[in-house]
Design a protein around this motif. Structure first.
Motif, mmCIF file in Angstrom:
data_model
loop_
_atom_site.group_PDB
_atom_site.id
_atom_site.type_symbol
_atom_site.label_atom_id
_atom_site.label_comp_id
_atom_site.label_asym_id
_atom_site.label_seq_id
_atom_site.Cartn_x
_atom_site.Cartn_y
_atom_site.Cartn_z
ATOM 1 N N THR A 1 -27.708 8.041 -65.088
ATOM 2 C CA THR A 1 -27.204 7.911 -63.711
ATOM 3 C C THR A 1 -27.679 6.607 -63.096
ATOM 4 O OG1 THR A 1 -29.146 9.000 -62.747
ATOM 5 C CG2 THR A 1 -27.276 10.423 -63.314
ATOM 6 N N SER A 2 -26.939 6.131 -62.085
ATOM 7 C CA SER A 2 -27.359 4.964 -61.319
ATOM 8 C C SER A 2 -26.827 5.108 -59.900
ATOM 9 C CB SER A 2 -26.822 3.686 -61.961
ATOM 10 O OG SER A 2 -25.417 3.773 -62.077
ATOM 11 N N VAL A 3 -27.495 4.451 -58.955
ATOM 12 C CA VAL A 3 -27.055 4.523 -57.557
ATOM 13 C C VAL A 3 -25.989 3.451 -57.339
ATOM 14 C CG1 VAL A 3 -27.735 4.290 -55.148
ATOM 15 C CG2 VAL A 3 -29.291 5.378 -56.792
ATOM 16 N N ALA A 4 -24.772 3.875 -56.960
ATOM 17 C CA ALA A 4 -23.705 2.916 -56.667
ATOM 18 C C ALA A 4 -23.895 2.355 -55.260
ATOM 19 C CB ALA A 4 -22.348 3.597 -56.800
ATOM 20 N N SER A 5 -24.188 3.217 -54.297
ATOM 21 C CA SER A 5 -24.384 2.778 -52.912
ATOM 22 C C SER A 5 -25.046 3.887 -52.108
ATOM 23 C CB SER A 5 -23.033 2.434 -52.271
ATOM 24 O OG SER A 5 -22.221 3.593 -52.255
ATOM 25 N N TYR A 6 -25.503 3.506 -50.927
ATOM 26 C CA TYR A 6 -26.095 4.471 -49.990
ATOM 27 C C TYR A 6 -25.263 4.523 -48.706
ATOM 28 C CZ TYR A 6 -30.425 4.159 -52.768
ATOM 29 O OH TYR A 6 -31.356 4.194 -53.763
ATOM 30 N N ASP A 7 -25.301 5.665 -48.023
ATOM 31 C CA ASP A 7 -24.687 5.788 -46.692
ATOM 32 C C ASP A 7 -25.707 6.423 -45.762
ATOM 33 O OD1 ASP A 7 -22.146 5.239 -47.822
ATOM 34 O OD2 ASP A 7 -21.871 7.383 -48.285
#
Lengths: 247, 321
Positions: free
Chosen positions: A211-217
């Motif tokens: 897994t990887s973080v694509a973006s944060y909100d």
């Protein structure tokens, strides 16, 4: 008895949560870093108590992180523990991290592996279960109590709407939460002693990342509070029923 | 290819969070152009064919009584056999205490990336990305899963149950069940109370209530509303209320439809555990309490004067004398 406690570095509970680089990275400017509270207050302190009850107990701390983890590792050593191991990587994928912990634990001969129930940044609750599966060990999660009775672990864990008491032979992996122990403050002797305790740095083993973080909100801001006068509190009930349709 | 959902049961009854997971699995399957199937372990009294109403086509059962004793290791091994036999690419859990114990183990067995704490359906427009709650409810992260198989842990109260009508086919699955290494010695459930993580309405008290003897203000309202009760960290720390009621950053994070906070100032750590609640009501005598900034409705007033009025009004609303 040999115990391994896994500790993680997280932002302080009061840290401002903001993001940088087009919302792809956590903004670390001005952030204070702490030992993940579940790892420190519950997993580590309970392990220290077990060592206090049986002085022959060997207690190792393990962190998977970069050099910037060393201050929190020293703080953990100031609370207790004989030595610490840091696996030198910044990879944050849970499976990758669990693989590193399993690699250290595999030949370590640990009877108990303690983790916090989750970290307060990624809230994954994943590491303990993954480590247990990688090592083919039983796993009890969300423990609120831990005792040793005739060489077996008696663990109280939270379930929905109550608690359950489990019994298992060692070795065992346990994830810890509130109720296990009480938070401690390191004393001066501990802080001085921590400086000379061994902190081994090992390089990571090869492992997959899934897994990887694509973006944060950030969550949308609230529209603002609707205040109801204290002498007309019944109006709140009407609003909750008719306007919010919540009751 | 299919989507498999783990249906969690307690004492023979399906948990509410499992219906959310079933709806989520059905809608994920629809997005992926496939069907959703379910796996149920242990002996269940509920009508399993009724899971069809939540979009489940087939329910696989392993009615081995030894599975009524929960051991994450045994469960993960059984579910991994089920995933292989049904050809599941995506496995869905409720992110409750069982799901959190089993899903990571299954992730290792299936070499599947795990996203726990999901709050929305996967975005499959470009790869496979799932939105999850991070920083204890203060933010969301969109997590891309790169492995062929995926596991999702759905946060309770984050996805609306939708009913589609229909009946699921129920069939026993042939799998091997290991002997448990974790023995459940006893289960201590507070009967008749709504589990906090699954509750639609939560009534919560803080230090402003001055002592445990005043908690009837919280429990009376909770009883009338069919709500669960909760508390702030200081209240649990000074043992006015049990630890399992503590909501906040280092306690339980919840997302009920309605959260009513009485005498809680709303420190950032408390807000982290409750700010995903849909409607927040704050009752506090300090107009400067930070909680009002996060609230939808508020009353600036003394709880000891305000709460009896509210309890009376709810009694009238519910037709209780």
């Amino acid at each position: 008895m040999k115990i391994l406690v896994c500790i993680s570095k997280t932002p302080d509970t009061t840290a401002k949560i903001a993001f940088a680089d087009n919302n792809t990275k956590f903004a670390t400017d001005g952030v204070q870093w702490i030992i993940n509270p579940y790892d420190e207050w519950y997993a580590l302190v309970r392990a220290i108590e077990l060592k206090e009850a049986d002085a022959s107990t060997v207690l190792h701390l393990l962190n998977v992180g970069g050099t910037d983890s060393e201050p929190i590792i020293r703080k953990a050593l100031a609370l207790g523990g004989d030595e610490a191991i840091r696996v030198n990587t910044d990879n944050a994928d849970p499976f990758y991290i669990a693989s590193q912990i399993a690699a250290v634990a595999k030949d370590g001969g640990y009877d108990l592996i303690f983790t916090g129930k989750e970290t307060i940044d990624y809230n994954g609750s994943s590491i303990g279960g993954m480590v247990a599966e990688l090592l083919d060990l039983p796993y009890i999660s969300h423990a609120t109590g831990f005792n040793l009775e005739a060489g077996k672990a008696v663990v109280v864990r939270e379930i929905e709407g109550g608690e359950e008491t489990d019994k298992a032979a060692l070795p065992l992996v346990v994830s810890c939460q509130k109720g296990m122990a009480e938070q401690r403050i390191p004393n001066m002797k501990g802080i001085m002693g921590a400086r000379t305790k061994p902190l081994k740095v090992v390089e990571p083993v090869a492992a997959e990342s899934y897994t990887s973080v694509a973006s944060y909100d950030l969550p949308p801001a609230k529209a603002g509070v609707k205040l109801i006068p204290a002498d007309n509190a019944a109006e709140l009930v009407r609003l909750l029923h008719e306007e919010a349709k919540a009751i | 290819m299919s989507v498999l959902v783990f249906i969690d049961q307690s004492e023979g009854q399906i948990k509410k969070s499992s219906y959310e997971a079933a709806s989520y699995a059905a809608q994920t399957a629809e997005k992926l152009g496939t069907v959703a199937e379910a796996i149920v372990l242990g002996t269940v009294a509920d009508d399993l064919a009724a899971l069809g109403n939540y979009g489940i086509k087939k329910v696989h059962t392993v009615a081995d009584a030894s599975l009524n004793n929960f051991d994450a290791q045994v469960y993960a091994k059984v579910i991994s056999q089920a995933a292989e036999q049904t050809g599941a690419d995506v496995v869905v859990f409720s992110n409750n205490t069982s799901g959190k114990a089993i899903a990571p183990r299954l992730s290792v067995r299936l070499k599947a990336g795990l996203v726990s704490g999901a709050v929305a359906l996967p975005d499959t427009s470009n790869g496979f990305t799932v939105k999850k709650s991070v920083f204890s409810g203060k933010a969301f992260a969109n997590i891309t899963v790169s492995s062929a198989k995926k596991i999702i842990g759905l946060n309770p109260n984050s996805f609306n149950i939708s009913t589609t009508g229909g009946t699921a086919e129920v069939a026993a699955l042939s799998v091997s069940v290991d002997a448990a290494k974790v023995e459940v010695v006893s289960v201590n459930k507070v009967n008749g109370e709504v589990p906090l993580s699954e509750a639609d309405i939560v009534v919560s008290g803080g230090r402003g209530l001055k002592g445990p003897e005043n908690w009837n203000l919280v429990t009376d309202l909770a009883k009338l509303l069919g709500a669960a009760t909760a508390c702030s960290r200081p209240v649990a720390d000074i043992h006015w209320r049990p630890h399992h009621e503590h909501v906040g950053q280092t306690g339980l994070a919840i997302a009920p439809n309605l959260y009513i906070a009485i005498g809680i100032s709303g420190a950032i750590q408390h807000l982290a555990g409750v700010n995903r609640s849909k409607v927040i009501v704050v009752i506090n005598k300090d107009p400067e309490a930070p909680f009002f900034k996060a609230a939808d409705y508020g009353i600036v007033g003394d709880a000891f004067e305000v709460m009896p009025q509210i309890i009376d009004a709810v009694k009238k609303l519910k037709g209780v004398a």
